[in-house]
Scaffold this active site. Structure first.
Site, PDB file in Angstrom:
ATOM      1  CB  ALA A  71      -0.951  -0.005   1.189  1.00 37.85           C
ATOM      2  CB  THR A  72       4.303   2.057   1.072  1.00 42.16           C
ATOM      3  OG1 THR A  72       4.084   1.831   2.473  1.00 42.16           O
ATOM      4  CG2 THR A  72       5.285   3.194   0.876  1.00 42.16           C
ATOM      5  CB  CYS A 108       5.495   2.971   8.938  1.00 37.85           C
ATOM      6  SG  CYS A 108       4.478   1.724   8.195  1.00 37.85           S
ATOM      7  CG  ASN A 135      -2.259   4.031  10.315  1.00 34.90           C
ATOM      8  OD1 ASN A 135      -2.781   4.985   9.753  1.00 34.90           O
ATOM      9  ND2 ASN A 135      -1.031   4.079  10.774  1.00 34.90           N
ATOM     10  CD  GLN A 180      -4.572  -0.938   9.536  1.00 34.53           C
ATOM     11  OE1 GLN A 180      -5.216  -1.872  10.024  1.00 34.53           O
ATOM     12  NE2 GLN A 180      -3.259  -0.957   9.451  1.00 34.53           N
ATOM     13  CG  HIS A 209       1.665  -6.781   5.080  1.00 40.04           C
ATOM     14  ND1 HIS A 209       1.942  -6.401   6.363  1.00 40.04           N
ATOM     15  CD2 HIS A 209       1.800  -5.661   4.331  1.00 40.04           C
ATOM     16  CE1 HIS A 209       2.258  -5.111   6.406  1.00 40.04           C
ATOM     17  NE2 HIS A 209       2.163  -4.635   5.171  1.00 40.04           N
TER      18      HIS A 209
HETATM   19  N1  PMP Z   1      -1.835   2.773   4.854  1.00 38.05           N
HETATM   20  C1  PMP Z   1      -2.206   2.371   6.073  1.00 38.05           C
HETATM   21  C2  PMP Z   1      -3.435   2.943   6.681  1.00 38.05           C
HETATM   22  C3  PMP Z   1      -1.438   1.436   6.771  1.00 38.05           C
HETATM   23  O1  PMP Z   1      -1.823   1.043   7.989  1.00 38.05           O
HETATM   24  C4  PMP Z   1      -0.276   0.905   6.162  1.00 38.05           C
HETATM   25  C5  PMP Z   1       0.595  -0.090   6.895  1.00 38.05           C
HETATM   26  N2  PMP Z   1       1.206   0.445   8.045  1.00 38.05           N
HETATM   27  C6  PMP Z   1       0.067   1.345   4.871  1.00 38.05           C
HETATM   28  C7  PMP Z   1      -0.750   2.272   4.247  1.00 38.05           C
HETATM   29  C8  PMP Z   1       1.278   0.808   4.161  1.00 38.05           C
HETATM   30  O2  PMP Z   1       1.095  -0.517   3.756  1.00 38.05           O
HETATM   31  P1  PMP Z   1       2.294  -1.442   3.294  1.00 38.05           P
HETATM   32  O3  PMP Z   1       2.905  -1.994   4.544  1.00 38.05           O
HETATM   33  O4  PMP Z   1       1.659  -2.509   2.463  1.00 38.05           O
HETATM   34  O5  PMP Z   1       3.244  -0.620   2.507  1.00 38.05           O
END
Ligand code: PMP
Length: 384
Positions: free
Chosen positions: A70-71, A324, A150, A180, A202
Site C-alpha cells: 500500500a505504500t 512504520c 491505522n 485498515q 499483509h
Molecule cells: N496505509 C495504512 C493505513 C497502513 O496502515 C499501512 C501499513 N502500516 C500502509 C498504508 C502501508 O502498507 P504497506 O505496509 O503494504 O506498505
C-alpha cells in the site's frame, strides 16, 4: 507471546502459504513472455486480477494494478495523479492523520510546487465531511482520505465525502487508503465515488510485499516506474506471480469473512475497551465509530515505549504508533492533530486484534493490562 499488533501485519493464512509454495514450484515463467511458461504465469496473474476485482466489490479486472504494497499504491495514486496532469491544477486536499505514505507524498509534492491542505480531525480523531469539502478549491485535483485510521481505529466518513464530492465537484478525483478497513467494513466504491483505492495483502493474512491500487477506468496516472509496461503501463517490473496468487486468495477470504469477523471482533473489542476504561490513568480513544480490530488508549505521564516494554514482558505484543513510525520518539502526529498535548501524544498504545483471537486470548490480554497498570502507575509522571 500473544500478538495484538495485527494492524502492523498479520500471520499469513496457512492456505495462502501453501498456494504460494505450489505456484512457485510449478511456475517459473515471466508473465510477459509469450511462450507457454509465460502464458501459464500470465493466466494465473489475470485470474488473480479477476478474484481481486470481485473481492473489492465487483469492479473491472482491468482496474486492478498490482503493486509492492500500500505504500507504493498510495505513492502511485497521489504522485501519479498530480505529476501526470496537464491542466495546471495543483492542489490536493488530504487530512493531518493519513499514513506516512500519503502524508509524505503530499509533502514531497509541496516541495515540487504543488499545494496541499491537511484537514484537521476533531478531538475524537474523525475528520468531518464538511471540513474536507470546504477545503476543495477551483484548482483542486485530488482529495485523499483514509477509511480507517491505522493508529486510533477511527472510521472516517468516506461514503459521505465521496458522494458530496461527486455532486459538488465531479471533476475532482477521490483516493481512499483502504488498508485498515478492508477486512472489517464493507465499502461500495461506486456509491462512495472512489476513483483510486489502496490495499495491502499483509494486513489481511496475505503475503507481505503485495498491494493493490484500484484505478477507475478513465482515470489517468503518470507511472512512477519506467520499464516494461506491466500492469496496464502503470507499474513496470516483473510481477511476483506466486505472491499475487496468494494475495488474491487472502483478499477473497477477507471479503467473504468480513461480516462475521467484524461481529466477533466488536464483541472482543468491547471487553478490552471496558478494561481500559476501568483504569483511571488510561484514556480510551473513542471515535464515533471505531474499526472492530483496533483499541487505542493513552497513558499520559508515561512514554509509549515504557508501556509497550512492560506489556511485552508480560507476554503481549502491541504497538505505539503505526509500525512504520514506531521507532521514532516523536509525539504521534495523529494524536497531536487531535489536539492532545505533548505528554499525551507520546503515550499512545494501539492494541489490534486478529482472526486467531477469541475469548481466552482476550481474557489473558485483560489480565496483562491490569498487571501492567499496577506496575506502571507508581512511575506515572516520573519517566517522561
Ligand atoms: N496505509 C495504512 C493505513 C497502513 O496502515 C499501512 C501499513 N502500516 C500502509 C498504508 C502501508 O502498507 P504497506 O505496509 O503494504 O506498505
Amino acid at each position: 507471546m500473544l500478538n495484538f499488533d495485527q494492524a502492523a501485519s498479520t500471520p499469513t493464512d496457512p492456505d495462502v502459504i501453501r498456494t504460494i509454495a505450489e505456484v512457485m514450484e510449478a511456475h517459473s515463467g515471466n508473465p510477459s513472455s509469450i511462450h507457454r511458461g509465460g502464458e501459464a504465469a500470465s493466466k494465473l496473474l489475470e485470474r488473480s486480477r479477476e478474484v481481486c476485482a470481485v473481492a473489492i466489490g465487483g469492479v473491472k479486472p482491468g482496474e486492478i494494478v498490482f503493486t509492492s504494497g500500500a505504500t507504493e499504491s498510495n505513492n502511485l495514486a497521489i504522485k501519479g495523479m498530480m505529476l501526470g496532469r496537464s491542466d495546471g491544477k495543483k492542489h490536493i486536499v488530504t487530512t493531518a492523520i493519513e499514513h506516512a505514505s500519503v502524508y509524505e507524498s503530499c509533502q514531497q509534492l509541496e516541495e515540487l510546487g504543488f499545494e496541499a491542505t491537511y484537514v484537521m480531525p476533531g478531538a475524537d480523531g474523525v475528520v468531518s465531511a464538511q471540513a474536507v469539502l470546504a477545503a476543495v478549491r477551483e484548482d483542486t485535483a485530488l482529495v485523499s482520505v483514509m477509511h480507517v485510521n491505522n493508529e486510533t481505529g477511527a472510521v472516517q466518513p468516506i461514503a459521505e465525502i465521496g458522494r458530496q464530492l461527486k455532486k459538488l465537484h465531479p471533476r475532482v478525483r477521490f483516493h481512499v487508503d483502504g488498508v485498515q478497513g478492508f477486512s472489517q467494513l464493507s465499502l461500495d466504491l461506486n456509491q462512495a465515488g472512489i476513483d483510486l483505492y489502496s490495499l495491502s495483502a499483509h494486513k489481511i493474512r496475505g503475503p507481505r510485499g503485495v498491494g493493490i491500487l484500484y484505478v477507475r477506468e478513465g482515470v489517468r496516472l503518470l507511472p512512477l516506474f519506467s520499464g516494461g509496461g506491466q500492469e496496464n503501463g502503470l507499474r513496470a517490473g516483473t510481477e511476483n506471480v506466486a505472491a499475487i496468487v496468494g494475495a488474491a486468495k487472502s483478499f477473497r477470504l477477507a471479503a467473504e469473512g468480513r461480516t462475521e469477523r467484524a461481529k466477533k471482533m466488536n464483541t472482543l473489542r468491547e471487553t478490552v475497551a471496558a478494561e481500559v476504561n476501568r483504569h483511571a490513568g488510561l484514556r480510551l480513544t473513542e471515535p464515533e465509530q471505531s474499526s472492530p480490530h483496533i483499541i487505542h488508549f493513552t497513558f499520559p505521564g508515561l512514554k509509549s515505549q515504557v508501556i509497550l516494554n512492560t506489556l511485552e514482558e508480560l507476554g503481549v505484543q502491541v504497538s505505539a504508533q503505526s509500525a512504520c513510525s514506531a521507532k521514532t520518539e516523536k509525539p504521534s502526529r495523529v494524536l497531536s492533530a487531535m489536539g492532545r498535548g505533548h505528554e499525551e501524544a507520546i503515550s499512545g498504545i494501539r492494541i489490534s486484534l486478529g482472526d486467531e483471537h477469541g475469548q481466552s486470548e482476550i481474557r489473558e490480554l485483560v489480565k496483562v493490562i491490569g498487571s501492567a497498570v499496577e506496575r506502571l502507575a507508581p512511575l506515572e509522571g516520573r519517566k517522561r
